[in-house]
Design an enzyme around this catalytic site. Structure first.
Site, mmCIF file in Angstrom:
data_model
loop_
_atom_site.group_PDB
_atom_site.id
_atom_site.type_symbol
_atom_site.label_atom_id
_atom_site.label_comp_id
_atom_site.label_asym_id
_atom_site.label_seq_id
_atom_site.Cartn_x
_atom_site.Cartn_y
_atom_site.Cartn_z
ATOM 1 N N GLU A 110 0.311 -50.676 19.802
ATOM 2 C CA GLU A 110 0.401 -50.052 18.549
ATOM 3 C C GLU A 110 -1.425 -49.836 18.423
ATOM 4 O OE1 GLU A 110 1.732 -53.106 15.618
ATOM 5 O OE2 GLU A 110 -0.446 -53.391 15.379
ATOM 6 N N ILE B 250 6.445 -66.714 6.746
ATOM 7 C CA ILE B 250 7.349 -65.851 6.483
ATOM 8 C C ILE B 250 8.862 -65.426 7.178
ATOM 9 C CG2 ILE B 250 7.289 -63.079 6.855
ATOM 10 C CD1 ILE B 250 4.866 -63.128 8.180
ATOM 11 N N PHE C 199 2.671 -56.384 5.253
ATOM 12 C CA PHE C 199 1.858 -56.816 4.810
ATOM 13 C C PHE C 199 0.647 -56.044 3.375
ATOM 14 C CE2 PHE C 199 -2.243 -54.594 5.128
ATOM 15 C CZ PHE C 199 -2.545 -53.757 6.093
ATOM 16 N N HIS D 224 2.611 -51.179 10.889
ATOM 17 C CA HIS D 224 1.971 -52.176 10.229
ATOM 18 C C HIS D 224 1.442 -52.195 8.890
ATOM 19 C CE1 HIS D 224 0.647 -56.031 12.602
ATOM 20 N NE2 HIS D 224 0.895 -56.705 11.316
ATOM 21 N N GLN D 225 3.062 -52.267 8.387
ATOM 22 C CA GLN D 225 2.824 -52.071 7.020
ATOM 23 C C GLN D 225 3.132 -52.725 6.138
ATOM 24 O OE1 GLN D 225 4.451 -47.981 5.640
ATOM 25 N NE2 GLN D 225 5.545 -49.121 4.118
ATOM 26 N N ASP E 249 7.981 -53.066 12.405
ATOM 27 C CA ASP E 249 6.615 -52.777 12.475
ATOM 28 C C ASP E 249 5.856 -52.739 12.833
ATOM 29 O OD1 ASP E 249 5.950 -52.330 9.505
ATOM 30 O OD2 ASP E 249 5.304 -54.585 9.518
ATOM 31 N N THR F 297 8.726 -57.914 12.643
ATOM 32 C CA THR F 297 8.074 -57.327 11.469
ATOM 33 C C THR F 297 6.752 -58.268 12.133
ATOM 34 O OG1 THR F 297 8.818 -59.236 9.930
ATOM 35 C CG2 THR F 297 9.447 -56.623 10.032
ATOM 36 N N SER F 298 6.618 -58.769 13.327
ATOM 37 C CA SER F 298 6.066 -60.432 13.396
ATOM 38 C C SER F 298 4.926 -59.426 14.567
ATOM 39 C CB SER F 298 6.903 -60.995 14.595
ATOM 40 O OG SER F 298 6.184 -62.554 14.154
ATOM 41 N N ARG F 299 4.920 -59.253 15.501
ATOM 42 C CA ARG F 299 3.846 -58.680 16.286
ATOM 43 C C ARG F 299 4.772 -58.237 17.564
ATOM 44 N NH1 ARG F 299 0.993 -59.726 13.559
ATOM 45 N NH2 ARG F 299 -1.265 -60.642 13.425
HETATM 46 P P1 NAI Z 1 4.046 -69.233 10.164
HETATM 47 O O1 NAI Z 1 2.545 -70.063 11.072
HETATM 48 O O2 NAI Z 1 3.788 -70.021 9.267
HETATM 49 O O3 NAI Z 1 4.994 -69.541 11.310
HETATM 50 C C1 NAI Z 1 5.162 -68.773 12.243
HETATM 51 C C2 NAI Z 1 6.585 -70.143 13.218
HETATM 52 O O4 NAI Z 1 7.091 -69.694 14.428
HETATM 53 C C3 NAI Z 1 6.006 -71.493 13.250
HETATM 54 O O5 NAI Z 1 7.061 -72.302 12.258
HETATM 55 C C4 NAI Z 1 6.597 -72.407 14.655
HETATM 56 O O6 NAI Z 1 6.496 -73.488 14.870
HETATM 57 C C5 NAI Z 1 6.717 -70.877 15.061
HETATM 58 N N1 NAI Z 1 7.074 -70.628 16.039
HETATM 59 C C6 NAI Z 1 6.289 -70.766 17.088
HETATM 60 N N2 NAI Z 1 6.484 -70.273 18.471
HETATM 61 C C7 NAI Z 1 7.764 -70.107 18.021
HETATM 62 C C8 NAI Z 1 8.758 -69.817 19.294
HETATM 63 N N3 NAI Z 1 8.769 -69.500 20.636
HETATM 64 N N4 NAI Z 1 10.087 -69.516 18.812
HETATM 65 C C9 NAI Z 1 10.198 -69.819 17.692
HETATM 66 N N5 NAI Z 1 9.214 -70.452 16.101
HETATM 67 C C10 NAI Z 1 8.632 -70.349 16.853
HETATM 68 O O7 NAI Z 1 3.745 -67.482 10.703
HETATM 69 P P2 NAI Z 1 3.685 -66.648 9.104
HETATM 70 O O8 NAI Z 1 2.669 -66.777 8.258
HETATM 71 O O9 NAI Z 1 5.367 -67.035 8.838
HETATM 72 O O10 NAI Z 1 3.750 -65.203 10.473
HETATM 73 C C11 NAI Z 1 4.520 -64.482 11.010
HETATM 74 C C12 NAI Z 1 4.019 -63.913 12.260
HETATM 75 O O11 NAI Z 1 3.959 -62.844 11.274
HETATM 76 C C13 NAI Z 1 2.676 -64.128 12.238
HETATM 77 O O12 NAI Z 1 2.736 -64.775 13.808
HETATM 78 C C14 NAI Z 1 2.677 -62.794 12.484
HETATM 79 O O13 NAI Z 1 2.221 -62.640 13.834
HETATM 80 C C15 NAI Z 1 3.424 -61.954 11.777
HETATM 81 N N6 NAI Z 1 2.845 -61.437 10.716
HETATM 82 C C16 NAI Z 1 3.006 -59.622 10.316
HETATM 83 C C17 NAI Z 1 2.371 -59.504 9.655
HETATM 84 C C18 NAI Z 1 2.480 -57.731 9.068
HETATM 85 O O14 NAI Z 1 2.337 -57.064 8.290
HETATM 86 N N7 NAI Z 1 4.232 -57.288 10.120
HETATM 87 C C19 NAI Z 1 1.822 -59.923 8.430
HETATM 88 C C20 NAI Z 1 1.548 -60.911 8.708
HETATM 89 C C21 NAI Z 1 1.287 -62.192 9.941
#
Ligand code: NAI
Length: 331
Positions: A262, A154, A297, A294-295, A257, A231-233
């Site tokens: 939540e 992302i 996705f 949380h939309q 988000d 938008t992460s957690r």
């Molecule tokens: P991913 O696993 O592809 O990428 C996560 C990246 O964060 C990796 O490159 C990792 O090395 C890096 N990372 C880990 N710890 C870190 C730190 N302390 N500081 C900086 N970088 C760090 O995950 P992806 O698919 O990109 O998703 C990221 C997050 O987005 C998910 O963990 C999830 O929480 C959130 N998410 C939110 C959604 C939404 O609807 N708002 C939907 C999907 C995911």
């Protein structure tokens, strides 16, 4: 295969049922999976869960006692699952690592643009016959510095959109991505990113290292009037520190988000209730805060990809053909 889908909404039922095959019998539960609802899993082979289901050690122990063999997350993040306990109990855990990273990236950028150009205010003003521009002044994205924390699927997609806008993109990730560097981003230390970015967007997972990554101390290192997007957690930020930062005008724009508490609020209609969460209510009173439930996705492409990968994981687990791309725990 008997599968129980928790935290289910009509759109989950539509997308999963459309792709289920004859071997699968799916039961849908609108309730979250937690200690109070785990009894519903009796007789199931697999449970399918989402971001706010509680798959803690106690819930896993009960799932194991009932013979459940697989926890299939229909999301990317897995901070709500005790993976060590699942491994110890021999329960497989799968997730959907990259279902449409652009969906969340585009939502993050939508929050940035809406906050910047005050679209939420402009929409209401024009509806009300008010064409006054005072208070709607924005800034050009081109030339601004944007900090991306976490450049996985992302974060990378977000960085690419922002490079297209002509932004300078600074990134922080323990594992820098060479292709992204070639595309034009610069990897820097977190403190430099915090100090130099006009906009900071969080895309790293929530874990014990990243919990409250954004707190009073890290907010203090940011530019005055910074825009912060999460938008992460929710657990990545200390919400009270955000409120203090907004009151001191340190944070000039906030787009969320996700929210730490939540699970009590999101994905449900509370419009006829009194919301008891005073922290959330205070947050939503600021004119420069935009919250979505949380939309990120929630696109057609993402829902379809989520359903496809989740059901494929269920089949792989039943066939004992678990791969490393989607299985976090392979007993
Ligand atoms: P991913 O696993 O592809 O990428 C996560 C990246 O964060 C990796 O490159 C990792 O090395 C890096 N990372 C880990 N710890 C870190 C730190 N302390 N500081 C900086 N970088 C760090 O995950 P992806 O698919 O990109 O998703 C990221 C997050 O987005 C998910 O963990 C999830 O929480 C959130 N998410 C939110 C959604 C939404 O609807 N708002 C939907 C999907 C995911």
């Amino acid at each position: 295969m008997k599968i129980g889908v928790f935290s289910s909404n009509p759109y989950d039922e539509t997308s999963l049922s459309a792709l289920a095959d004859d071997r699968m019998s799916i039961q849908y539960f609108s309730a979250h999976l937690n200690d109070a609802t785990v009894a519903l899993c009796n007789g199931l082979d697999a449970v399918c869960v989402f971001v706010n289901d509680d798959v803690s050690a106690t819930v896993l122990a009960q799932l194991s006692a009932m013979g459940v063999k697989h926890v299939a997350l229909r999301c990317a993040g897995f901070n709500n699952v005790d993976l060590d306990k699942a491994q110890a109990l021999g329960i497989a855990v799968s997730h959907v690592p990259a279902y449409a990273p652009e969906a969340v990236a585009e939502h993050a950028v939508a929050l940035m643009l809406t906050l910047n150009r005050r679209m939420h205010k402009a929409y209401n003003r024009v509806k009300d016959g008010n064409f006054n521009l005072n208070g709607l002044l924005g800034f050009n994205m081109a030339g601004k510095t944007v900090g991306i924390v976490g450049t996985g699927h992302i974060g990378k997609a977000t960085a690419k959109i922002l490079l297209g806008f002509g932004c300078q993109v600074l990134c922080f990730d323990p594992y820098p991505d060479r292709h992204l560097q070639d595309a034009g981003v610069q990897y820097v230390a977190l403190d430099k990113l915090l100090a130099e970015s006009h906009i900071i967007s969080l895309h790293c997972p929530l874990n014990e290292h990243s919990y409250h990554l954004i707190n009073q101390d890290s907010i203090g290192k940011m530019r005055d009037g910074v825009m912060l997007i999460n938008t992460s957690r929710g657990g990545l930020v200390d919400t009270q520190a955000l409120i203090d930062g907004l009151k001191m005008h340190k944070i000039g724009y906030l787009g969320l988000d996700v929210y730490e508490m939540e699970s009590e609020l999101f994905f449900k209609d509370h419009s006829c209730e009194i919301i008891q969460d005073d922290v959330f209510e205070r947050l939503s009173t600021f004119h420069n805060v935009l919250i979505t439930g949380h939309q990120g996705f929630f696109t057609q492409e993402a829902l379809s990809q989520i359903a496809q990968t989740t059901l494929s994981n269920v089949k792989k687990c039943a066939d004992k053909n678990m791969d490393t791309t989607t299985f976090l725990v392979k007993p």
